[in-house]
Write a protein that holds these residues in place. Structure first.
Motif, PDB file in Angstrom:
ATOM      1  N   LEU A  21      24.819 106.049 -32.659  1.00  0.00           N
ATOM      2  CA  LEU A  21      24.336 107.364 -33.057  1.00  0.00           C
ATOM      3  C   LEU A  21      23.890 107.332 -34.501  1.00  0.00           C
ATOM      4  CD1 LEU A  21      26.977 109.751 -31.459  1.00  0.00           C
ATOM      5  CD2 LEU A  21      24.651 109.327 -30.711  1.00  0.00           C
ATOM      6  N   VAL A  22      22.773 107.966 -34.787  1.00  0.00           N
ATOM      7  CA  VAL A  22      22.292 108.112 -36.151  1.00  0.00           C
ATOM      8  C   VAL A  22      22.743 109.486 -36.629  1.00  0.00           C
ATOM      9  CG1 VAL A  22      20.258 108.259 -37.617  1.00  0.00           C
ATOM     10  CG2 VAL A  22      20.322 106.626 -35.725  1.00  0.00           C
ATOM     11  N   TRP A  23      23.434 109.526 -37.754  1.00  0.00           N
ATOM     12  CA  TRP A  23      23.984 110.768 -38.258  1.00  0.00           C
ATOM     13  C   TRP A  23      22.900 111.631 -38.890  1.00  0.00           C
ATOM     14  CZ3 TRP A  23      26.874 112.137 -43.171  1.00  0.00           C
ATOM     15  CH2 TRP A  23      27.703 113.228 -42.953  1.00  0.00           C
ATOM     16  N   PRO A  24      22.784 112.913 -38.517  1.00  0.00           N
ATOM     17  CA  PRO A  24      21.689 113.752 -39.005  1.00  0.00           C
ATOM     18  C   PRO A  24      21.770 114.087 -40.494  1.00  0.00           C
ATOM     19  CG  PRO A  24      23.211 115.056 -37.708  1.00  0.00           C
ATOM     20  CD  PRO A  24      23.645 113.628 -37.575  1.00  0.00           C
ATOM     21  N   TRP A  25      22.902 113.843 -41.138  1.00  0.00           N
ATOM     22  CA  TRP A  25      23.048 114.205 -42.557  1.00  0.00           C
ATOM     23  C   TRP A  25      22.740 113.040 -43.485  1.00  0.00           C
ATOM     24  CZ3 TRP A  25      23.264 119.164 -42.534  1.00  0.00           C
ATOM     25  CH2 TRP A  25      23.886 119.821 -41.481  1.00  0.00           C
ATOM     26  N   LYS A  26      22.354 111.908 -42.928  1.00  0.00           N
ATOM     27  CA  LYS A  26      22.178 110.686 -43.709  1.00  0.00           C
ATOM     28  C   LYS A  26      21.274 110.881 -44.923  1.00  0.00           C
ATOM     29  CE  LYS A  26      21.153 105.815 -43.123  1.00  0.00           C
ATOM     30  NZ  LYS A  26      19.983 105.434 -43.841  1.00  0.00           N
ATOM     31  N   ASP A  27      20.145 111.499 -44.756  1.00  0.00           N
ATOM     32  CA  ASP A  27      19.194 111.658 -45.859  1.00  0.00           C
ATOM     33  C   ASP A  27      19.081 113.097 -46.349  1.00  0.00           C
ATOM     34  OD1 ASP A  27      18.495 108.925 -45.878  1.00  0.00           O
ATOM     35  OD2 ASP A  27      17.201 109.244 -44.128  1.00  0.00           O
ATOM     36  N   ALA A  28      19.983 113.945 -45.903  1.00  0.00           N
ATOM     37  CA  ALA A  28      19.941 115.353 -46.310  1.00  0.00           C
ATOM     38  C   ALA A  28      20.352 115.481 -47.776  1.00  0.00           C
ATOM     39  CB  ALA A  28      20.875 116.182 -45.435  1.00  0.00           C
ATOM     40  N   PRO A  29      19.783 116.443 -48.485  1.00  0.00           N
ATOM     41  CA  PRO A  29      20.197 116.658 -49.873  1.00  0.00           C
ATOM     42  C   PRO A  29      21.644 117.153 -49.945  1.00  0.00           C
ATOM     43  CG  PRO A  29      18.604 118.326 -49.181  1.00  0.00           C
ATOM     44  CD  PRO A  29      18.720 117.342 -48.064  1.00  0.00           C
TER      45      PRO A  29
ATOM     46  N   ALA B 140      35.403 120.654 -36.115  1.00  0.00           N
ATOM     47  CA  ALA B 140      35.085 120.981 -37.512  1.00  0.00           C
ATOM     48  C   ALA B 140      35.717 119.963 -38.451  1.00  0.00           C
ATOM     49  CB  ALA B 140      35.552 122.397 -37.848  1.00  0.00           C
ATOM     50  N   SER B 141      36.949 119.599 -38.197  1.00  0.00           N
ATOM     51  CA  SER B 141      37.644 118.633 -39.057  1.00  0.00           C
ATOM     52  C   SER B 141      36.957 117.267 -39.036  1.00  0.00           C
ATOM     53  CB  SER B 141      39.101 118.490 -38.639  1.00  0.00           C
ATOM     54  OG  SER B 141      39.802 119.657 -38.958  1.00  0.00           O
ATOM     55  N   ARG B 142      36.554 116.825 -37.852  1.00  0.00           N
ATOM     56  CA  ARG B 142      35.859 115.533 -37.767  1.00  0.00           C
ATOM     57  C   ARG B 142      34.588 115.545 -38.613  1.00  0.00           C
ATOM     58  NH1 ARG B 142      37.449 115.872 -32.382  1.00  0.00           N
ATOM     59  NH2 ARG B 142      35.432 116.733 -31.793  1.00  0.00           N
ATOM     60  N   GLU B 143      33.838 116.625 -38.512  1.00  0.00           N
ATOM     61  CA  GLU B 143      32.584 116.697 -39.260  1.00  0.00           C
ATOM     62  C   GLU B 143      32.840 116.840 -40.755  1.00  0.00           C
ATOM     63  OE1 GLU B 143      28.184 118.767 -39.208  1.00  0.00           O
ATOM     64  OE2 GLU B 143      29.619 119.321 -37.649  1.00  0.00           O
ATOM     65  N   VAL B 144      33.833 117.629 -41.132  1.00  0.00           N
ATOM     66  CA  VAL B 144      34.163 117.766 -42.549  1.00  0.00           C
ATOM     67  C   VAL B 144      34.580 116.422 -43.128  1.00  0.00           C
ATOM     68  CG1 VAL B 144      35.824 118.772 -44.187  1.00  0.00           C
ATOM     69  CG2 VAL B 144      34.695 120.234 -42.509  1.00  0.00           C
ATOM     70  N   LEU B 145      35.385 115.673 -42.391  1.00  0.00           N
ATOM     71  CA  LEU B 145      35.807 114.351 -42.863  1.00  0.00           C
ATOM     72  C   LEU B 145      34.615 113.404 -42.992  1.00  0.00           C
ATOM     73  CD1 LEU B 145      39.143 113.940 -40.885  1.00  0.00           C
ATOM     74  CD2 LEU B 145      38.878 114.326 -43.347  1.00  0.00           C
ATOM     75  N   ALA B 146      33.670 113.491 -42.078  1.00  0.00           N
ATOM     76  CA  ALA B 146      32.465 112.662 -42.164  1.00  0.00           C
ATOM     77  C   ALA B 146      31.624 113.062 -43.380  1.00  0.00           C
ATOM     78  CB  ALA B 146      31.644 112.790 -40.884  1.00  0.00           C
TER      79      ALA B 146
ATOM     80  N   ALA C 157      31.772 110.790 -50.788  1.00  0.00           N
ATOM     81  CA  ALA C 157      32.562 109.812 -51.533  1.00  0.00           C
ATOM     82  C   ALA C 157      31.870 108.457 -51.577  1.00  0.00           C
ATOM     83  CB  ALA C 157      33.952 109.666 -50.914  1.00  0.00           C
ATOM     84  N   GLY C 158      31.197 108.102 -50.498  1.00  0.00           N
ATOM     85  CA  GLY C 158      30.600 106.771 -50.402  1.00  0.00           C
ATOM     86  C   GLY C 158      29.158 106.739 -50.869  1.00  0.00           C
ATOM     87  N   PRO C 159      28.227 106.851 -49.917  1.00  0.00           N
ATOM     88  CA  PRO C 159      26.809 106.680 -50.242  1.00  0.00           C
ATOM     89  C   PRO C 159      26.277 107.630 -51.329  1.00  0.00           C
ATOM     90  CG  PRO C 159      27.116 106.743 -47.870  1.00  0.00           C
ATOM     91  CD  PRO C 159      28.435 107.066 -48.495  1.00  0.00           C
TER      92      PRO C 159
ATOM     93  N   LEU D   1      33.817 113.953 -57.179  1.00  0.00           N
ATOM     94  CA  LEU D   1      34.325 115.305 -57.430  1.00  0.00           C
ATOM     95  C   LEU D   1      34.095 116.194 -56.216  1.00  0.00           C
ATOM     96  CD1 LEU D   1      35.585 117.408 -59.292  1.00  0.00           C
ATOM     97  CD2 LEU D   1      33.280 117.851 -60.201  1.00  0.00           C
ATOM     98  N   LEU D   2      32.901 116.134 -55.652  1.00  0.00           N
ATOM     99  CA  LEU D   2      32.608 116.940 -54.464  1.00  0.00           C
ATOM    100  C   LEU D   2      33.471 116.491 -53.288  1.00  0.00           C
ATOM    101  CD1 LEU D   2      28.714 117.217 -54.664  1.00  0.00           C
ATOM    102  CD2 LEU D   2      30.458 118.763 -55.590  1.00  0.00           C
TER     103      LEU D   2
END
Length: 180
Positions: free
Chosen positions: A30-38, A93-99, A105-107, A112-113
Protein backbone atom coordinates in the motif's frame (compact mmCIF):
# COMPACT_ATOMS: atom_id res chain seq x y z
CA UNK A 1 -8.90 18.09 2.24
CA UNK A 2 -8.31 14.38 2.61
CA UNK A 3 -10.88 12.50 4.68
CA UNK A 4 -10.60 9.05 6.20
CA UNK A 5 -12.61 7.58 3.35
CA UNK A 6 -10.53 9.40 0.78
CA UNK A 7 -7.34 8.30 2.50
CA UNK A 8 -8.38 4.66 2.49
CA UNK A 9 -9.64 4.92 -1.07
CA UNK A 10 -6.49 6.67 -2.20
CA UNK A 11 -4.23 3.95 -0.86
CA UNK A 12 -2.87 2.61 -4.11
CA UNK A 13 -1.45 -0.82 -4.64
CA UNK A 14 2.10 -0.56 -5.90
CA UNK A 15 3.26 -3.70 -7.63
CA UNK A 16 6.95 -3.91 -8.40
CA UNK A 17 7.42 -4.68 -12.03
CA UNK A 18 10.64 -6.13 -13.30
CA UNK A 19 12.44 -5.74 -9.95
CA UNK A 20 11.01 -9.02 -8.62
CA UNK A 21 13.30 -12.00 -8.72
CA UNK A 22 12.38 -14.73 -11.21
CA UNK A 23 10.15 -17.37 -9.67
CA UNK A 24 9.26 -15.18 -6.66
CA UNK A 25 5.68 -13.95 -6.54
CA UNK A 26 5.33 -10.20 -6.75
CA UNK A 27 4.37 -8.49 -3.52
CA UNK A 28 1.76 -5.75 -3.36
CA UNK A 29 2.30 -2.83 -1.00
CA UNK A 30 0.00 0.00 0.00
CA UNK A 31 1.17 3.51 -0.80
CA UNK A 32 0.34 5.87 2.04
CA UNK A 33 -1.69 8.92 0.89
CA UNK A 34 0.10 11.31 3.29
CA UNK A 35 3.58 10.61 1.94
CA UNK A 36 3.98 13.89 0.05
CA UNK A 37 1.30 15.93 1.80
CA UNK A 38 2.38 19.21 3.40
CA UNK A 39 2.74 19.33 7.18
CA UNK A 40 -0.37 21.51 7.32
CA UNK A 41 -2.38 18.64 5.78
CA UNK A 42 -0.97 16.15 8.30
CA UNK A 43 -1.95 18.40 11.20
CA UNK A 44 -5.37 18.98 9.68
CA UNK A 45 -5.84 15.21 9.46
CA UNK A 46 -4.89 14.83 13.12
CA UNK A 47 -7.58 17.38 13.98
CA UNK A 48 -10.08 15.45 11.86
CA UNK A 49 -9.18 12.24 13.69
CA UNK A 50 -9.71 14.06 16.99
CA UNK A 51 -13.17 15.09 15.79
CA UNK A 52 -13.89 11.44 14.96
CA UNK A 53 -12.74 10.44 18.45
CA UNK A 54 -14.97 13.10 20.01
CA UNK A 55 -17.93 11.77 18.04
CA UNK A 56 -17.07 8.22 19.16
CA UNK A 57 -16.99 9.36 22.80
CA UNK A 58 -20.44 10.93 22.36
CA UNK A 59 -21.69 7.65 20.87
CA UNK A 60 -20.20 5.72 23.80
CA UNK A 61 -21.85 8.05 26.33
CA UNK A 62 -25.18 7.80 24.52
CA UNK A 63 -24.92 4.00 24.41
CA UNK A 64 -24.22 3.93 28.14
CA UNK A 65 -27.20 6.22 28.84
CA UNK A 66 -29.43 3.96 26.76
CA UNK A 67 -28.13 0.91 28.61
CA UNK A 68 -28.86 2.46 32.01
CA UNK A 69 -32.33 3.55 30.94
CA UNK A 70 -33.18 0.06 29.62
CA UNK A 71 -33.42 -1.34 33.17
CA UNK A 72 -34.51 -3.28 35.05
CA UNK A 73 -33.95 -5.84 32.25
CA UNK A 74 -30.83 -4.12 30.95
CA UNK A 75 -30.09 -4.45 27.22
CA UNK A 76 -26.45 -5.46 27.57
CA UNK A 77 -26.09 -6.96 24.04
CA UNK A 78 -26.97 -3.58 22.51
CA UNK A 79 -24.51 -1.77 24.76
CA UNK A 80 -21.81 -4.36 24.00
CA UNK A 81 -22.41 -3.79 20.27
CA UNK A 82 -22.02 -0.04 20.74
CA UNK A 83 -18.80 -0.53 22.69
CA UNK A 84 -17.50 -2.80 19.93
CA UNK A 85 -18.30 -0.24 17.19
CA UNK A 86 -16.72 2.60 19.16
CA UNK A 87 -13.65 0.49 19.92
CA UNK A 88 -13.14 -0.03 16.19
CA UNK A 89 -13.33 3.72 15.59
CA UNK A 90 -10.81 4.40 18.36
CA UNK A 91 -8.45 1.69 17.08
CA UNK A 92 -8.55 2.98 13.50
CA UNK A 93 -7.96 6.57 14.64
CA UNK A 94 -5.08 5.48 16.86
CA UNK A 95 -3.41 3.53 14.06
CA UNK A 96 -3.56 6.53 11.76
CA UNK A 97 -2.42 8.97 14.44
CA UNK A 98 0.57 6.73 15.20
CA UNK A 99 1.41 6.58 11.48
CA UNK A 100 1.19 10.38 11.27
CA UNK A 101 3.43 10.64 14.32
CA UNK A 102 5.97 8.34 12.67
CA UNK A 103 5.83 10.45 9.50
CA UNK A 104 6.49 13.62 11.50
CA UNK A 105 9.26 12.04 13.58
CA UNK A 106 10.97 10.30 10.68
CA UNK A 107 10.83 11.58 7.11
CA UNK A 108 9.57 15.07 8.04
CA UNK A 109 12.16 15.54 10.83
CA UNK A 110 9.66 17.38 13.03
CA UNK A 111 10.35 15.98 16.52
CA UNK A 112 8.40 18.75 18.30
CA UNK A 113 5.27 18.06 16.26
CA UNK A 114 5.75 14.32 16.72
CA UNK A 115 6.01 14.80 20.50
CA UNK A 116 2.73 16.73 20.48
CA UNK A 117 1.08 13.86 18.63
CA UNK A 118 2.57 11.34 21.11
CA UNK A 119 1.20 13.41 24.02
CA UNK A 120 -2.17 13.57 22.32
CA UNK A 121 -2.22 9.80 21.92
CA UNK A 122 -1.31 9.25 25.59
CA UNK A 123 -3.97 11.71 26.75
CA UNK A 124 -6.60 10.00 24.61
CA UNK A 125 -5.63 6.67 26.14
CA UNK A 126 -6.03 8.16 29.63
CA UNK A 127 -9.38 9.65 28.67
CA UNK A 128 -10.70 6.38 27.26
CA UNK A 129 -9.55 4.36 30.26
CA UNK A 130 -11.11 6.85 32.67
CA UNK A 131 -14.41 7.01 30.77
CA UNK A 132 -14.57 3.20 30.66
CA UNK A 133 -13.96 3.04 34.42
CA UNK A 134 -16.64 5.67 35.02
CA UNK A 135 -19.13 3.70 32.94
CA UNK A 136 -18.26 0.51 34.75
CA UNK A 137 -18.71 2.20 38.13
CA UNK A 138 -22.01 3.64 36.91
CA UNK A 139 -23.55 0.24 36.27
CA UNK A 140 -26.44 -0.56 38.61
CA UNK A 141 -24.62 -3.55 40.12
CA UNK A 142 -21.66 -1.43 41.23
CA UNK A 143 -23.27 1.88 42.13
CA UNK A 144 -23.01 2.77 45.81
CA UNK A 145 -22.77 5.78 48.10
CA UNK A 146 -19.10 5.21 48.90
CA UNK A 147 -18.24 5.48 45.20
CA UNK A 148 -19.61 9.00 44.69
CA UNK A 149 -16.34 10.69 45.70
CA UNK A 150 -14.31 8.42 43.44
CA UNK A 151 -16.74 8.99 40.57
CA UNK A 152 -16.47 12.75 41.06
CA UNK A 153 -12.66 12.46 41.00
CA UNK A 154 -12.81 10.42 37.80
CA UNK A 155 -15.14 12.95 36.17
CA UNK A 156 -12.71 15.72 37.10
CA UNK A 157 -9.87 13.66 35.60
CA UNK A 158 -11.81 13.36 32.34
CA UNK A 159 -12.39 17.11 32.27
CA UNK A 160 -8.74 17.90 32.98
CA UNK A 161 -7.63 15.39 30.36
CA UNK A 162 -9.93 16.99 27.78
CA UNK A 163 -8.48 20.41 28.65
CA UNK A 164 -4.96 19.01 28.20
CA UNK A 165 -5.98 17.53 24.84
CA UNK A 166 -7.24 20.95 23.71
CA UNK A 167 -3.96 22.56 24.77
CA UNK A 168 -1.90 19.97 22.89
CA UNK A 169 -4.02 20.48 19.77
CA UNK A 170 -3.47 24.24 20.00
CA UNK A 171 0.28 23.75 20.47
CA UNK A 172 0.35 21.36 17.54
CA UNK A 173 -1.43 23.83 15.28
CA UNK A 174 0.79 26.75 16.39
CA UNK A 175 4.06 24.81 16.09
CA UNK A 176 3.02 23.39 12.71
CA UNK A 177 2.53 26.92 11.41
CA UNK A 178 6.02 27.79 12.61
CA UNK A 179 7.48 24.67 10.98
CA UNK A 180 6.31 25.56 7.47
Amino acid sequence: MITAEAASESAVLAVPGDTAAPGVPEREELVWPWKDAPIRALVQRIHQLQAERAQAFRRLEEGHRQYLSSGPLYDFPRYRSTVHEVTQVFAAASREVLALEAELAGPRAQPLLASHVRSLQQLEETRLTTVALLQLMGTPELTGQEDSLQMHQLKMKVIKTMEAISEVLQDLRFDAESAE
